[in-house]
Every structure is written in C-alpha cells, then in structure tokens.
Motif scaffolding. Structure first.
Motif, PDB file in Angstrom:
ATOM      1  N   GLU A 180       0.194   2.889  -3.501  1.00  0.00           N
ATOM      2  CA  GLU A 180      -0.911   3.835  -3.358  1.00  0.00           C
ATOM      3  C   GLU A 180      -0.492   5.168  -2.735  1.00  0.00           C
ATOM      4  O   GLU A 180      -0.755   6.228  -3.291  1.00  0.00           O
ATOM      5  CB  GLU A 180      -2.035   3.195  -2.522  1.00  0.00           C
ATOM      6  CG  GLU A 180      -2.694   2.011  -3.217  1.00  0.00           C
ATOM      7  CD  GLU A 180      -3.932   1.519  -2.490  1.00  0.00           C
ATOM      8  OE1 GLU A 180      -4.749   2.362  -2.063  1.00  0.00           O
ATOM      9  OE2 GLU A 180      -4.065   0.299  -2.327  1.00  0.00           O
ATOM     10  N   TRP A 186       0.839  -1.209   0.000  1.00  0.00           N
ATOM     11  CA  TRP A 186       0.000   0.000   0.000  1.00  0.00           C
ATOM     12  C   TRP A 186       0.872   1.256   0.000  1.00  0.00           C
ATOM     13  O   TRP A 186       0.592   2.215  -0.732  1.00  0.00           O
ATOM     14  CB  TRP A 186      -0.912   0.007   1.228  1.00  0.00           C
ATOM     15  CG  TRP A 186      -1.649   1.306   1.403  1.00  0.00           C
ATOM     16  CD1 TRP A 186      -2.756   1.720   0.729  1.00  0.00           C
ATOM     17  CD2 TRP A 186      -1.290   2.389   2.268  1.00  0.00           C
ATOM     18  NE1 TRP A 186      -3.113   2.990   1.127  1.00  0.00           N
ATOM     19  CE2 TRP A 186      -2.238   3.421   2.081  1.00  0.00           C
ATOM     20  CE3 TRP A 186      -0.260   2.574   3.193  1.00  0.00           C
ATOM     21  CZ2 TRP A 186      -2.170   4.622   2.776  1.00  0.00           C
ATOM     22  CZ3 TRP A 186      -0.203   3.770   3.887  1.00  0.00           C
ATOM     23  CH2 TRP A 186      -1.152   4.789   3.683  1.00  0.00           C
ATOM     24  N   ALA A 229      -5.980   8.174  -0.005  1.00  0.00           N
ATOM     25  CA  ALA A 229      -5.230   6.933   0.216  1.00  0.00           C
ATOM     26  C   ALA A 229      -5.278   6.518   1.686  1.00  0.00           C
ATOM     27  O   ALA A 229      -5.503   5.347   2.012  1.00  0.00           O
ATOM     28  CB  ALA A 229      -3.781   7.114  -0.239  1.00  0.00           C
ATOM     29  N   ARG A 240      -7.348   3.223   3.318  1.00  0.00           N
ATOM     30  CA  ARG A 240      -6.571   2.210   4.036  1.00  0.00           C
ATOM     31  C   ARG A 240      -7.064   2.062   5.474  1.00  0.00           C
ATOM     32  O   ARG A 240      -7.140   0.946   6.006  1.00  0.00           O
ATOM     33  CB  ARG A 240      -5.085   2.590   4.024  1.00  0.00           C
ATOM     34  CG  ARG A 240      -4.165   1.536   4.647  1.00  0.00           C
ATOM     35  CD  ARG A 240      -4.310   0.207   3.960  1.00  0.00           C
ATOM     36  NE  ARG A 240      -3.444  -0.817   4.537  1.00  0.00           N
ATOM     37  CZ  ARG A 240      -3.637  -2.123   4.397  1.00  0.00           C
ATOM     38  NH1 ARG A 240      -4.673  -2.571   3.702  1.00  0.00           N
ATOM     39  NH2 ARG A 240      -2.806  -2.989   4.950  1.00  0.00           N
TER      40      ARG A 240
END
Length: 293
Positions: free
Chosen positions: A80, A76, A93, A97
C-alpha cells in the motif's frame, strides 16, 4: 555576463542539494524508496509516520499474536505505502492504516475493561476501620459518611475515573447511599456471591461475645454503625443497636462527648437494610453498651 553565470551556478547547486528533512520514525539518511524519501521531505507525512509508529507500538503491546501484526505491517508497507506515486496517495495510505491500528487498540482496551453489568451488585467493605463515601468520584469530593469494615454497599455503576489510594490501584464506582447516589473506591470493596449475599465471617469472630474498648467512631448511612477499638488496638465495627444508640440513630449523630469513652459491649448479629427498607444481609451488632470509668 558574469552575474548571469553566477546565478546559473547557484541554481544548479540548489537543485543538487538534498530537500529539507523532517523527523520520521526511520532514519531518513537511509531512505531508499520514493515513498520513504517523500515522507522525509514532507512535514505532514513525516508527522503521520511518527504517529503510525507510536500506534503500531501500542497495538503490538495489546495483542497476543505479535508475529501476525508485524507481518501485516510489512505487507502494508509493500502493498500500500510503497506503491504510491504521489503525496495524496501516501496521505490516504497512512490515514487508513492509522485508523485500523487505533481500532485494534480500542478493541483491546475494551476487552480488558469489566462489563458494567458485571460490576453492579452487592459488595462488602474491606477497608479498615471503614470505607469513605463521597459526593463525587474523587478524593476531593465531599465526605458523606463511612461504610464500616465488612459493611455492605450496593454498587450501581463503574465510572471512568481511575485512582491510586493507599497503595491500591482501582476505579471509582457509583453506589446507593441513603436513597441517593454517591461514590466510593472499588479497591476497598469485595463482591459478594450472587447466591449468598452474606458477608464472609469477620477475621475476628466477636458475635455472642463481650467486648471492652473505647468508642472510636459513629457513622450513619442507610444504617448506623459504631466502631470500638479494643485493648489491643484492633477496631471492631457493627450496627449500633443498643438502647443507648436509639437517640443517636434518631438524629444520625453521636454526641461528641462519647468519643473515646470506655465501654463494655455485648456483640450479637443484626440485619442491615438499604434506603428502601430491603434486607441487605447480616453483620455484627452492638446489642448493649455500658459506659465504664
């Protein structure tokens, strides 16, 4: 002229100074990527980063596959977060998450909680000498009565109120009590087998025997129970079915003058009924009571 030069130098110096740093989950002095530096210089992003770190730690503690979650978090960060080129992208983002991690935590907590349907059923009290029943799910709730040791009680539902009582951690449960709902603490309950709802044999088998002791207490719920403490100080609870109990059971109260009276009791087996008149099971019953001097 000098004033303008001074102002110009101050402006250059201001541009060269680092932006104000906010707290984050990592050391901002070691920030390398644009994303890391932006998180450190943006209050809202810094707060989101700290929340994310706390959620990740909790999610990590709730999973058995910690290596997979760590790899997922690194992916991630790279794919991202660090590809963002503006603050709006970073906020999106972090928010997505956080939602993913919190869902993981919620699912883990849900899987460890007992199914409400599994909780419902018949239990026996294992508190000595008796288990307290209250009108609300708290120790501050009004006391409605007691279930004697080995007495049966029907649990209707699990509440969300946890507690620690007498060194035991547990949850308050809703029970059926005198045809109404009440509450008690499940750490002092033991579930009875579905195919055999009879309580296990008491630790001291007194059925068919004579017991000498003093009257410790008398409580009524769906049934009326008497507790007699023997010469060794061991309490024995049973249904109050002796002729002497008839008048007490009629009004669900024993005259205070009988408390601590010395008695001789014959112990047999009695049947417990719920508020609807249904048979709940068997337990010890005091069939005769003789007052001693």
């Amino acid at each position: 002229m000098m004033m303008k030069m001074t102002q110009g130098l101050l402006a250059v110096v201001a541009l060269l100074l680092p932006l104000h740093g906010y707290a984050a989950s990592f050391d901002c002095a070691k920030a390398k990527t644009w994303a890391e530096k932006t998180v450190c210089s943006t209050k809202q992003l810094s707060s989101l980063d700290e929340l994310l770190a706390a959620s990740f730690k909790k999610a990590l503690a709730s999973t058995d596959d910690k290596a997979a979650l760590k790899a997922e978090q690194v992916a991630w960060l790279i794919a991202e977060r660090d590809v963002c080129i503006d603050v709006a992208c970073l906020k999106a983002a972090y928010t997505s998450r956080l939602a993913a991690l919190n869902e993981m935590i919620a699912n883990a907590e849900e899987s460890t909680e007992p199914d409400s349907e599994e909780v419902v059923g018949w239990y026996k009290a294992i508190a000595k000498p008796s288990l307290t029943v209250r009108d609300s799910a708290a120790v501050t709730g009004k006391k409605l009565g007691n279930v004697p040791y080995d007495g049966k009680v029907k649990v209707l539902a699990l509440t969300d109120k946890t507690d620690s009582i007498g060194g035991r951690d547990g949850t308050w449960v809703k029970i059926e009590w005198q045809g109404k709902t009440a509450y008690t603490f499940d750490a002092f309950l033991e579930k009875l087998a579905v195919d055999n709802k009879q309580p296990d044999e008491p630790e001291t088998d007194t059925a068919g025997k004579t017991l000498v002791g003093v009257i410790a207490s008398y409580e009524c719920g769906d049934n009326c129970y008497l507790t007699i403490t023997d010469k060794q100080g061991v309490p024995h609870s049973g249904l109050c079915s002796a002729p002497l109990c008839d008048a007490w059971n009629e009004v669900a109260e024993m005259p205070a003058t009988f408390k601590n009276k010395k008695v001789k009791a014959t112990v047999g087996t009695g049947i417990q009924y719920d508020g609807g008149g249904n048979v709940m099971g068997e337990m010890d019953a005091f069939e005769t009571l003789t007052l001693l001097k």
